[in-house]
Design an enzyme around this catalytic site. Structure first.
Site, PDB file in Angstrom:
ATOM      1  CE  LYS A 169       6.349   6.125  10.851  1.00  0.00           C
ATOM      2  NZ  LYS A 169       6.726   4.574  10.967  1.00  0.00           N
ATOM      3  CE  LYS A 237       2.605  -1.777   7.679  1.00  0.00           C
ATOM      4  NZ  LYS A 237       3.244  -0.999   8.992  1.00  0.00           N
TER       5      LYS A 237
END
Length: 288
Positions: A169, A237
């Site tokens: 991911k 992030k």
């Protein structure tokens, strides 16, 4: 089957509604409990705590904003660990592999089973059940959850041991974030040099670098419309976590590092809660 769902942000809300629409019984929890009200209208039950949801359901899915939130829901008082014995826990949040492993080890030590299942896709794919699920961990729990995964996503990958889903991911989101930054610079460069950026979109769409993200985001970006499908603060992030993965593996990532600086700049401009495509604004302001 009763499924638990923790976290009702942009993604979690859409995913929970999808499960309800497809006949699943769903018990939901959110840190701000008032966010559960809309789900109740769609037929969901509400658990007062993560532990209460886990106790009631055979397995529970979580979709949380970052590693800190993912850890808190598991380890805090009345958290997932309190009731996980004999149950399954599927964390679909985007976190680093270390966070995933920490959660996995704690859950297994308490007699539960764990799958990490971060997803590729934002608000619209979540609403349409068109996410790509990047799962790893307990194979038996993965297979048990496939009926839910088939509702939530267009394809599920089982990637082996815990950590692999998280890493995959981060790689995907690092590429996406870097591409969005280059795309933003291109739109601004076209406009500043006297070209029609709308024509640039048409040219890109007909060439070898045509892709769904440019097609979906481009027209809105030209109108300065950054309604959040995937908030910019979360993209930054993910860039940060991907760069840390690069550090661990001694991979040079100058493009991703430069893109990360653009997302940080966008956050400093107060754009963190807008869509990640708002990084476009940084290419407009570099000369100010």
């Amino acid at each position: 089957m009763e499924v638990g769902f923790l976290g009702l942000g942009i993604m979690g809300k859409a995913m929970s509604i999808n499960l309800l629409r497809h006949g699943f019984k769903v018990t939901v929890w959110n840190r701000t409990l008032s966010k559960c009200d809309e789900l109740v209208e769609h037929g969901a039950s509400v658990g007062e705590t993560p532990a209460a949801v886990v106790k009631k359901c055979k397995y529970t899915i979580a979709m949380l904003s970052d590693p800190a939130a993912a850890l808190a829901v598991v380890f805090d008082k009345d958290g997932v660990l309190d009731q996980i014995k004999g149950k399954g826990y599927i964390d679909m949040s985007t976190v680093d592999a270390e966070t995933s492993l920490k959660i996995s080890e704690a859950i297994k030590a308490k007699g539960g089973s764990f799958v990490e299942g971060p997803v590729s896709g934002s608000k619209k794919p979540a609403e349409d059940g068109q996410l790509v699920i990047l799962a790893a961990g307990d194979k038996a729990l993965y297979e048990e959850a496939l009926p839910a995964f088939d509702v939530l996503g267009k394809k599920s990958f089982f990637l082996g041991e815990v950590g692999n889903g998280a890493k995959m991911k981060l790689v995907v989101n690092m590429i996406m974030g870097s591409m969005m930054n280059a795309f933003s610079e291109g739109l601004t460069l076209a406009e500043r040099s006297g070209l029609n950026p709308g024509t640039l979109l048409d040219v890109l769409d007909l060439g070898a670098i045509s892709n769904g993200m440019f097609k979906l985001k481009g027209p809105a970006m030209l109108k300065n419309n950054y309604s959040p499908a995937f908030p910019l603060k979360h993209q930054q992030k993910d860039m940060r976590l991907a760069l840390a993965l690069g550090d661990e593996n001694a991979v040079s990532m100058p493009v991703a590092a430069a893109a990360n600086e653009a997302y940080k700049k966008a956050r400093s401009l107060g754009l963190g809660d807008l869509d990640f495509s708002a990084v476009h604004e940084t290419s407009k302001t570099l000369d100010h």
